[in-house]
Design a protein around this motif. Structure first.
Motif, mmCIF file in Angstrom:
data_model
loop_
_atom_site.group_PDB
_atom_site.id
_atom_site.type_symbol
_atom_site.label_atom_id
_atom_site.label_comp_id
_atom_site.label_asym_id
_atom_site.label_seq_id
_atom_site.Cartn_x
_atom_site.Cartn_y
_atom_site.Cartn_z
ATOM 1 N N LYS A 10 0.832 -1.196 0.000
ATOM 2 C CA LYS A 10 0.000 0.000 0.000
ATOM 3 C C LYS A 10 0.867 1.246 0.000
ATOM 4 O O LYS A 10 0.625 2.200 -0.739
ATOM 5 N N THR A 11 1.901 1.220 0.847
ATOM 6 C CA THR A 11 2.819 2.355 0.916
ATOM 7 C C THR A 11 3.495 2.580 -0.425
ATOM 8 O O THR A 11 3.665 3.712 -0.874
ATOM 9 N N GLY A 12 3.864 1.487 -1.090
ATOM 10 C CA GLY A 12 4.500 1.602 -2.396
ATOM 11 C C GLY A 12 3.579 2.225 -3.421
ATOM 12 O O GLY A 12 4.012 3.049 -4.233
ATOM 13 N N VAL A 19 4.419 10.538 -6.341
ATOM 14 C CA VAL A 19 5.540 10.947 -7.194
ATOM 15 C C VAL A 19 5.031 11.295 -8.589
ATOM 16 O O VAL A 19 5.468 12.276 -9.203
ATOM 17 N N ARG A 20 4.076 10.507 -9.089
ATOM 18 C CA ARG A 20 3.493 10.789 -10.401
ATOM 19 C C ARG A 20 2.810 12.152 -10.403
ATOM 20 O O ARG A 20 2.978 12.949 -11.340
#
Length: 212
Positions: A10-12, A19-20
């Motif tokens: 989830k964190t990823g 970031v996107r």
């Protein structure tokens, strides 16, 4: 039975999405105000994120800018990275040209940011970015030279062939407004990009002594 922890996934996903959003906002900000005029605060506002969140993923404005430039370089060079000496020159060149035109269609803002940076002297380009580009070009020049030595394509100056492809394909991003004005169109449709790719492929392949 062991408990499977899913929090890292989830964190990823959250990190990837943020970031996107940051990079998309950064493209808008750098395109509008240039590197010197851009601010991290406006990038955060455009991304609808608090400024500390932006600085959590990127240390400063320069790091964000580097990532924007690296992204467009990777998009441009991806297909040519698939070149190998044993490949067919015509197929490889056509694949590269068509992918470059498609990148111009999908990511015109990023292309214009890079063009503006070069026009203004490339002062914000990192030394590693310059070195990696030089090495990338040398590798492709060596492959072109191999094809010429094997009689697979006409003898031309390979480095200038790369410059020619860069200029002709990126023109449709960097000068999109001019093209639309000349063609009396509000927006260039996908069909025109296809015609552009067909034309560039035809000219380049024939110029290299290859069947278009």
């Amino acid at each position: 039975m062991a408990v499977v922890k899913r929090m890292p996934q989830k964190t990823g996903r959250i990190r990837t999405e943020r970031v996107r959003l940051i990079l998309k906002a950064a493209e808008q900000e750098f395109a509008l105000n240039g590197y010197k005029g851009a601010t991290v605060q406006r990038i955060a506002d455009l991304a609808n994120l608090p400024k500390p969140n932006v600085l959590y993923y990127f240390s400063n404005k320069q790091e964000i800018y580097d990532e924007v430039l690296n992204n467009i370089l990777n998009l441009w060079n991806d297909k040519l990275n698939e070149f190998h000496p044993e490949d067919d020159p015509a197929e490889s060149l056509e694949r590269y040209i068509r992918s470059k035109v498609e990148v111009s269609r999908k990511y015109p803002t990023a292309s214009r940011i890079f063009a503006s940076e070069i026009i203004h002297g490339g002062q914000q380009l990192s030394s590693s970015m310059k070195t990696s580009t030089q090495e990338w070009v040398k590798n492709k020049v060596d492959i072109f030279q191999h094809w010429m030595d094997e009689g697979k394509m006409a003898h031309i100056e390979p480095m200038h062939l790369i410059f020619l492809i860069w200029g002709s394909t990126q023109h449709y991003a960097d000068y999109e407004k001019q093209i639309c004005w000349v063609m009396k169109k509000k927006k260039l449709p996908a069909s025109e990009y296809e015609k552009a790719a067909d034309t560039i492929c035809n000219i380049v392949l024939r110029g290299c002594g290859l069947k278009a």
